[in-house]
Scaffold this motif. Sequence first.
Motif, short mmCIF file in Angstrom:
data_model
loop_
_atom_site.label_atom_id
_atom_site.label_comp_id
_atom_site.label_asym_id
_atom_site.label_seq_id
_atom_site.Cartn_x
_atom_site.Cartn_y
_atom_site.Cartn_z
N LYS A 9 -9.24 -114.95 159.69
CA LYS A 9 -10.29 -114.64 158.72
C LYS A 9 -10.30 -115.75 157.66
O LYS A 9 -9.25 -116.24 157.26
N PRO A 10 -11.45 -116.12 157.19
CA PRO A 10 -11.50 -117.13 156.12
C PRO A 10 -10.92 -116.57 154.82
O PRO A 10 -11.12 -115.40 154.49
N LYS A 11 -10.18 -117.40 154.11
CA LYS A 11 -9.59 -116.99 152.84
C LYS A 11 -10.60 -117.24 151.73
O LYS A 11 -11.25 -118.27 151.68
N ALA A 12 -10.65 -116.31 150.84
CA ALA A 12 -11.59 -116.41 149.72
C ALA A 12 -10.85 -116.71 148.42
O ALA A 12 -11.13 -116.15 147.38
N GLU A 13 -9.89 -117.59 148.45
CA GLU A 13 -9.16 -117.94 147.26
C GLU A 13 -9.11 -119.46 147.13
O GLU A 13 -9.21 -120.19 148.10
N ILE A 14 -8.94 -119.90 145.90
CA ILE A 14 -8.92 -121.33 145.62
C ILE A 14 -7.49 -121.71 145.24
O ILE A 14 -6.86 -121.04 144.43
N ASN A 15 -7.05 -122.78 145.79
CA ASN A 15 -5.73 -123.28 145.45
C ASN A 15 -5.85 -124.08 144.15
O ASN A 15 -6.43 -125.15 144.11
N VAL A 16 -5.30 -123.54 143.04
CA VAL A 16 -5.46 -124.16 141.73
C VAL A 16 -4.27 -125.06 141.35
O VAL A 16 -4.31 -125.66 140.28
N VAL A 17 -3.28 -125.15 142.17
CA VAL A 17 -2.10 -125.96 141.85
C VAL A 17 -2.48 -127.43 141.61
O VAL A 17 -2.03 -128.03 140.63
N PRO A 18 -3.31 -128.04 142.43
CA PRO A 18 -3.67 -129.44 142.14
C PRO A 18 -4.43 -129.59 140.80
O PRO A 18 -4.23 -130.58 140.09
N ASP A 21 -1.88 -129.53 138.03
CA ASP A 21 -1.18 -130.81 137.97
C ASP A 21 -2.01 -131.87 137.25
O ASP A 21 -1.50 -132.61 136.40
N VAL A 22 -3.27 -131.94 137.56
CA VAL A 22 -4.16 -132.91 136.91
C VAL A 22 -4.27 -132.62 135.42
O VAL A 22 -4.21 -133.53 134.59
N MET A 23 -4.40 -131.36 135.06
CA MET A 23 -4.51 -131.00 133.65
C MET A 23 -3.24 -131.36 132.88
O MET A 23 -3.29 -131.82 131.75
N LEU A 24 -2.08 -131.14 133.48
CA LEU A 24 -0.83 -131.49 132.82
C LEU A 24 -0.70 -133.00 132.64
O LEU A 24 -0.24 -133.48 131.59
N VAL A 25 -1.11 -133.77 133.62
CA VAL A 25 -1.08 -135.23 133.49
C VAL A 25 -2.02 -135.68 132.38
O VAL A 25 -1.67 -136.52 131.54
#
Length: 141
Positions: A9-18, A21-25
């Motif tokens: 089944k397709p997942k309806a969630e977004i991987n926010v880890v990247p 990481d960008v926001m912390l940089v």
Amino acid sequence: MSYQRKRRKPKAEINVVPYIDVMLVLLVIFMVTAPLITQGVKVNLPKQDANPLLEDAKPPIIATIESDGTYWFTDDKGSSEELPKDDLVARIAAIVELAPATHVVVKGDAKVPYGYVVSLMADLENAGIETVGLMTDPSGG
């Protein structure tokens, strides 16, 4: 033997880890560069005469700081009196409370550290005086 293929089944969630990481940089970059941007900025202030008080205006109350750090109170009639800083602020606040249209001016000797003038102006503001002017020498000397 029948082999059934599992359907995903397709997942309806977004991987926010990247994104985190960008926001912390970016946060680290801004934290490092912000002090560098605000330090060492040279400012050439304009050199011009200030507008004097109107001639028909009531004379201002003058709070004077001498080069040795003593404070003087000069009322609108021109009489002067040496006072401790706290008494000077209290007296000016009482006069302005009774007559809100009274002008208050700080006159500081050229040799007085800037912090003394700022401290007096802050104390006057904390005492309820909304506008305080600075007395200058129009001749520049």
